[in-house]
Design an enzyme around this catalytic site. Structure first.
Site, PDB file in Angstrom:
ATOM      1  N   ARG A 269     -13.666  -5.837  48.435  1.00 46.50           N
ATOM      2  CA  ARG A 269     -12.534  -4.991  48.039  1.00 46.50           C
ATOM      3  C   ARG A 269     -11.572  -5.718  47.105  1.00 46.50           C
ATOM      4  O   ARG A 269     -11.161  -5.178  46.092  1.00 46.50           O
ATOM      5  CB  ARG A 269     -11.798  -4.494  49.296  1.00 46.50           C
ATOM      6  CG  ARG A 269     -12.526  -3.352  49.944  1.00 46.50           C
ATOM      7  CD  ARG A 269     -12.112  -3.084  51.378  1.00 46.50           C
ATOM      8  NE  ARG A 269     -12.976  -2.037  51.928  1.00 46.50           N
ATOM      9  CZ  ARG A 269     -13.210  -1.843  53.209  1.00 46.50           C
ATOM     10  NH1 ARG A 269     -12.657  -2.630  54.105  1.00 46.50           N
ATOM     11  NH2 ARG A 269     -14.008  -0.872  53.605  1.00 46.50           N
ATOM     12  N   TYR A 408     -16.897   3.191  45.786  1.00 42.76           N
ATOM     13  CA  TYR A 408     -17.616   2.144  46.530  1.00 42.76           C
ATOM     14  C   TYR A 408     -16.692   1.072  47.094  1.00 42.76           C
ATOM     15  O   TYR A 408     -15.505   1.064  46.813  1.00 42.76           O
ATOM     16  CB  TYR A 408     -18.790   1.574  45.772  1.00 42.76           C
ATOM     17  CG  TYR A 408     -18.636   0.954  44.405  1.00 42.76           C
ATOM     18  CD1 TYR A 408     -19.775   0.766  43.623  1.00 42.76           C
ATOM     19  CD2 TYR A 408     -17.420   0.522  43.892  1.00 42.76           C
ATOM     20  CE1 TYR A 408     -19.697   0.187  42.375  1.00 42.76           C
ATOM     21  CE2 TYR A 408     -17.336  -0.055  42.640  1.00 42.76           C
ATOM     22  CZ  TYR A 408     -18.475  -0.233  41.886  1.00 42.76           C
ATOM     23  OH  TYR A 408     -18.397  -0.809  40.654  1.00 42.76           O
ATOM     24  N   GLU A 409     -17.269   0.232  47.966  1.00 41.55           N
ATOM     25  CA  GLU A 409     -16.519  -0.699  48.828  1.00 41.55           C
ATOM     26  C   GLU A 409     -15.591   0.069  49.784  1.00 41.55           C
ATOM     27  O   GLU A 409     -14.523  -0.397  50.161  1.00 41.55           O
ATOM     28  CB  GLU A 409     -15.684  -1.695  47.988  1.00 41.55           C
ATOM     29  CG  GLU A 409     -16.459  -2.453  46.943  1.00 41.55           C
ATOM     30  CD  GLU A 409     -17.469  -3.449  47.519  1.00 41.55           C
ATOM     31  OE1 GLU A 409     -17.524  -3.609  48.753  1.00 41.55           O
ATOM     32  OE2 GLU A 409     -18.206  -4.062  46.742  1.00 41.55           O
ATOM     33  N   GLY A 410     -16.020   1.252  50.194  1.00 41.01           N
ATOM     34  CA  GLY A 410     -15.196   2.120  51.039  1.00 41.01           C
ATOM     35  C   GLY A 410     -14.333   2.994  50.153  1.00 41.01           C
ATOM     36  O   GLY A 410     -13.628   2.493  49.280  1.00 41.01           O
TER      37      GLY A 410
END
Length: 601
Positions: A269, A408-410
């Site tokens: 993140r 992406y990455e949550g």
């Protein structure tokens, strides 16, 4: 360095920071500046110059550039020296990720997937044998890595995957069966970090799976996905059918896969935030160059207020994102160093716990900087007008590439809720004392406010006072919501999202003010008037966001006297004594960028 000298993750909300205690891009040392120069030279030569080829889905070009990056050592910056890497500090790894990612999202995604989630789980969780066997190949670019977590039914709920791992009768191997999707680097990887469930375990388990197209071992690939952006990033579905994996290739311990996945995402993140910075710098530079050259009504469009406003706002967002990203990166580096030096942690444990400590800041940065880059590229298209919409200019591809960063990455929604949820958990554990200052705010609201006119003659004295009040505002709103809903607060997603907006703006605004203050003390106010203007402009915008989020929350969960009291508190805490001249601030910033004909900070 002592532990008491380093703010813990989330403590920025309840403790004041001095500008001398934060790291900024102006603090890069000679080695870091040389690395920045080397990376920029590589990107300009190998990637920026071939941008049109990437947009034609030239996957072989992406692979070729990755190999060249490996030869130059750029894939190994975060890898310890004993496994063939450079063993550089966390700030150095952020810097490389930042400047290597700005030319095209296709290469940026391949680089991030390989160096981050493709390599890092082994360096942080692997056994010594696993690290010796695999990490040197990944660090050099001889092999490329990918990360197989997402499934058709398991996205944000990462632990719900259905891929199975079945132990053989002799206990020497596992057979993995299942389907993974959206796998970056799948088309040219040699190694996969695969997550699967053993029997009916509560949590998934990680495995290191080798892949050789000549001997596929039950692994088949779907076709390359046709995507909105990152077009030359290889993205495929991966199918496992009784894929045999030696038992010694289990990563960490059985059932530890979910923890590996979550901790890998923390690092991912903040690195994603870094990967969104140079794209903004390049977009701003291309935009201002065009604005200076484009003549309409017998004058360059850069002289028009509407264009100047865009340039000032784009530059401000980029500069603020830099300030916040490198502030957090240095805190992580210091925490890792402290844990290593106290002798209690191995390299792996120090790295893991150092990043985990600042998971709140990692989520804040992922959300904010990914949204900045989308806004920046959108305004870039607008400045170029019809040309911005054309594939002849780099704007439309930059805009398309930027869009994935919020997913992406949550997703940003997940990360917004995580930032507040993690803060609440830290408060419950006593790691961040939120209760004491929250009670003090409650008492303050019941008391009679001071009507004295404060002395705000010193640079940023009023802005710092406002930041202190914004922190009180967060404690007032989030504290009252938590008091009402207790442990069920996480079910109130819209309130969580609003609280996170306040939290994000506080961190960004404070980071910007501290960066500008540090520069002013070192170089003199007159020499950094543009940076001062950016810090002030950003705070003004932050207050707008915070006022809206606070108001929406207060009127949604409170009523009567409680609501009236909190709305009065809201007004008190966002109040300026001396309102800034926003147009003047924008013009100061725009003048500099237009004059320099590039992003110049």
């Amino acid at each position: 360095m002592e532990e008491k000298d380093i703010l813990r993750g989330g403590q920025f909300l309840v403790k004041e920071s001095n500008c001398e205690d934060v790291f900024t891009p102006e603090d890069f040392n000679e080695d870091q500046l040389m690395m920045k120069e080397a990376v920029t030279e590589f990107v300009d030569r190998e990637i920026w110059a071939k941008k049109a080829q990437f947009e034609k889905k030239d996957y072989a070009l992406t692979e070729s550039c990755m190999r060249k990056a490996g030869e130059l050592g750029f894939l190994s910056v975060a890898v310890p020296a004993e496994y063939g890497g450079m063993g550089m500090g966390f700030v150095d790894t952020m810097l490389v990720c930042d400047y290597i990612s700005g030319a095209t999202g296709s290469f940026s995604t391949a680089f991030g997937a390989h160096t981050g989630i493709g390599t890092m789980p082994i360096t942080l969780y692997g056994s010594e044998e696993q690290k010796q066997k695999y990490v040197p190949k990944l660090a050099s670019g001889e092999w490329f890595g990918s990360y197989c977590l997402t499934e058709p039914s398991a996205g944000s709920d990462a632990n719900s995957g259905k891929t199975k791992a079945v132990l053989s009768e002799d206990g020497k191997s596992y057979k993995i069966t299942g389907q993974k999707m959206w796998i970056s680097n799948a088309g040219f990887c040699n190694l996969m970090i695969v997550f699967a469930r053993i029997e009916d375990d509560k949590y998934i388990t990680g495995f290191i799976v080798e892949y050789d197209p000549e001997n596929p071992n039950g692994i088949t690939m779907g076709e390359e996905e046709h995507k909105l952006g990152i077009r030359a990033s290889s993205t495929r579905q991966v199918f496992f059918n009784d894929t045999v994996v030696p038992a010694e290739n289990m990563l960490s311990t059985r059932g530890n896969g979910f923890k590996i996945a979550m901790n890998a995402l923390n690092v991912g993140r903040i690195k994603l935030a870094a990967a969104c910075l140079d794209a903004q710098r390049r977009t701003i530079t291309e935009s201002v160059k065009y604005a200076n050259e484009r003549i309409q009504f017998k004058t360059p469009i850069s002289s028009f207020g509407a264009i100047r406003q865009k340039i000032a706002e784009m530059a401000t967002n980029c500069w603020v994102g830099e300030a916040a990203s490198y502030r957090a990166a240095k805190k992580i580096e210091d925490r890792i160093e402290l844990r290593r030096n106290n002798g209690k942690d191995t390299h792996q444990e120090a790295e893991l716990k150092g990043v985990e400590e600042y998971a709140i800041e990692c989520s804040i940065l992922k959300v904010s900087v990914s949204e900045f880059v989308q806004k920046c590229t959108d305004e870039g298209i607008q400045i170029l007008g019809g040309m911005g919409f054309s594939e002849e200019t780099p704007m439309e591809s930059a805009w398309r590439d930027a869009r994935i960063a919020r997913i992406y990455e949550g997703t940003n929604e997940i990360n917004r809720m995580l930032s507040v949820g993690m803060l609440i958990k830290k408060a419950m554990k006593g790691h961040v004392d939120v209760l004491t200052p929250a009670m003090a705010v409650k008492d303050e609201l019941m008391g009679i406010p001071s009507f004295d006119t404060p002395d705000f003659s010193e640079l940023f004295s009023e802005e710092k006072s406002i930041i202190r009040n914004l922190k009180k505002l967060f404690l007032m709103v989030a504290g009252a919501a938590l008091e009402k809903y207790g442990e069920k607060i996480e079910e109130q997603q819209q309130l969580m999202l609003a609280s996170s907006d306040i939290l994000i703006q506080i961190y960004l605004a404070e980071s910007a003010i501290l960066r500008a203050e540090k520069m002013a003390k070192k170089e003199g106010e007159d020499n950094v008037k543009e940076q001062i203007a950016m810090a002030k402009l950003n705070l003004f915008h932050a207050i707008d966001v915070i006022e809206t989020a606070g108001k929406h929350s207060i009127i949604s969960f409170s009523s009567g006297d409680e609501q009236r009291m909190m709305l009065m508190g809201l007004k008190r805490y966002i109040k300026y004594v001396n309102m800034p001249n926003i147009i003047k601030l924008r013009n100061i910033i725009a003048n500099k960028v237009i004059q320099e004909n590039k992003y110049c900070f």
